[in-house]
Every structure is written in structure tokens, then in C-alpha cells.
Design an enzyme around this catalytic site. Sequence first.
Site, mmCIF file in Angstrom:
data_model
loop_
_atom_site.group_PDB
_atom_site.id
_atom_site.type_symbol
_atom_site.label_atom_id
_atom_site.label_comp_id
_atom_site.label_asym_id
_atom_site.label_seq_id
_atom_site.Cartn_x
_atom_site.Cartn_y
_atom_site.Cartn_z
ATOM 1 C CD GLU A 141 2.603 -28.858 24.776
ATOM 2 O OE1 GLU A 141 2.166 -28.624 25.916
ATOM 3 O OE2 GLU A 141 1.916 -28.753 23.754
ATOM 4 C CE LYS B 275 0.333 -31.758 24.284
ATOM 5 N NZ LYS B 275 -0.931 -31.729 25.019
#
Length: 335
Positions: free
Chosen positions: A177, A219
Site C-alpha cells: 500500500e 492497495k
Amino acid sequence: MSIEQLAETARAMVAPGKGIIAIDESAATCQKRFDGVGIASTEENRRAYRELLLTVPKVDEYLSGAILFDETIRQSTKDGVPFARYMAEHGMIPGIKVDKGTVPLAGFPGELVTEGLDGLRARLQEYYKLGARFAKWRAVINIGEDIPSGTCIEANSQALARYAALCQEQGIVPMVEPEVLMDGDHDIETCYEVTEITLRSLFDALYQHNVALEGTILKASMVVPGKDCEHQASVEEVAEATLMCLKSTVPAILPGIVFLSGGQSDEAATAHLDAMNRLGPNPWPLSFSYGRAMQQAALKLWAQDMSGNWAKAQDTVHARARDNGLAALGQWRKA
Ligand code: 13P
């Protein structure tokens, strides 16, 4: 652990019409959220709240998994069932946040680097035993005057790649992420450029570190104008810019991309995801891994009356999961 097993888990995380709920707030972030609704952030309140979120009846129709915090993966339902076991028995894959948060990057004012690599192999081994099958590491990229620097992007990409390689070594799917923050008055083009450079750097680093992309989930943050930008973008503009940016940086072999909500309203987060899927077919499934955009309505209700509003709060989580699940198919309709 074979790549095939990692790939199977990764595919299940982004199964059609399903996404992930992020409930991995650190103790400090949880305190901030609880303060916002006037609840004490005690261990029991955090446990009870996570139980509410994880035991929503039939939510596995729309949720493939949840990201837990270290404290939460060691906690149980009030009936004594460990949360990770409860999830596995109810069709949800347990995930775990493994980074230890951000610290200022020395020599680069206003920029952050994520910590948590020391001892990570042993922690992953323990999390696997506790039931975790995917793990999340969040890097934070700030946009501002002369930032982000190449050094900041590079340092965060290297950390993400080292964490991802360790995860795969231990049979855990890394959810990488790199969050480009919405804070600031920058325009959507600036967010596009920064996101593009960040993703290029990340996928270079993953390649250098022999990370198998078929067993990795991205992500991502959406390409949006800063919160204080005068020109806010339409749903279509965000969807088109985000898709273009991802298509030009993310290899097609990746099993899926999930988005964070990053401070967007519930409706905006759902509308953007839905619009991107309507513009498909895309190279990868696009789904959600929302924290705030899944939880904020439930938290408000629960805070007003913890036992009296339990079922009502769970209903809102179910409704958010359904809306976002439909958006993951490009089939959401605004109420
Ligand atoms: P938000 O959807 O609230 O941004 O949280 C998702 C997340 O896990 C950020 O790391």
C-alpha cells in the site's frame, strides 16, 4: 509455500463482487476515531467494536477478508472464539497490518518513511500460526511544496519490497500500500504524476527483490485532487485518471487491485469504484479495502448506544459491504 498457493489466496481476496474491510487501526488511530464519537479507547471497547464489525451476519457475501491489528488478531469474540478462527469459519480471510507506522524521514522535512522490517520474519511466522494469510504495509507519500522527493519514494518502495519478499517467504500474500495522501491543495494532475512515479518505483523495487506479482495485491489510492483544491473533480474524471495511471504502471499479471478510501465520503468511495468498473474490462479486478468508508456510519451508531444499536450498526456495515461489492462489479446504483 508455493507461488500457486499465494496466487490462490490473492485471487480469493478479489473474488468477483467481494472486497476487504480494513479494521487495522493502530491503538493511536483507534483512539482518534473513538475520541471523535466520545468513546473511551479501552482494550475491551476496541475488542467489542471489532467483534461488531467481524460478526455481521452474511457479510461474507461481499467481504472476502478483513485486515486486523496486532492486538485484534490476539482477541476473541465474547464467546471465546479467536477472531481469526471466527473469520475462517465464516468465509473470510484473516489479514494483518505488519508495519509499525511512519516516522519522519531524516533530512527530508515533511516526508515520512514506514518502519517495521526489524524482526519481521519472526512476526510473520507467528501471524501465520495465528491464522493470517495476507499482510498489509502502508507507505505514506505526502504532496506539498517540492515534495515528494525521489529519495522518499525510493526509501518507501525498498521497504515495501523487502516486506513483500518476507511475506511470500512465509506463505503470506503481501498487500502493498503506497498511499498518496489527499491532504493539500494540489490539483488532480499533480496527484496523477506523483502516483505514477510512486507506482513505477514500487514495481521496480518488487522486481529487484524477486517478489512474485501473481501472489501480490496492490492497495492503491485513487487519483484525486487534494482536499483543499479549488477544482474538485467529477466521478468520471477520477475514474478515468485513476484507471489511466494504473494501466500505465501496474503489470497485468497482478491478481487484483483494491483501493483505500483515504478520507473520501462513503458515497464518493463507492461511486468512484463503480465508475472504474463500468469503464472495464480492466486488466485486473478492481475492488475495495476501505477502512473509514466501511465503518464510519457503524461507529457513530454504536457510540450512541453500544448494546441497543448493535444490530443497527451491523446493518450499516452490511449495506456498505453490499454497495461496495456491487461497485466492484460496476453494478452499483445510487439510492
Ligand atoms: P481508509 O479506507 O480509511 O483510508 O483506510 C484504509 C487503510 O487501511 C489505510 O491504510
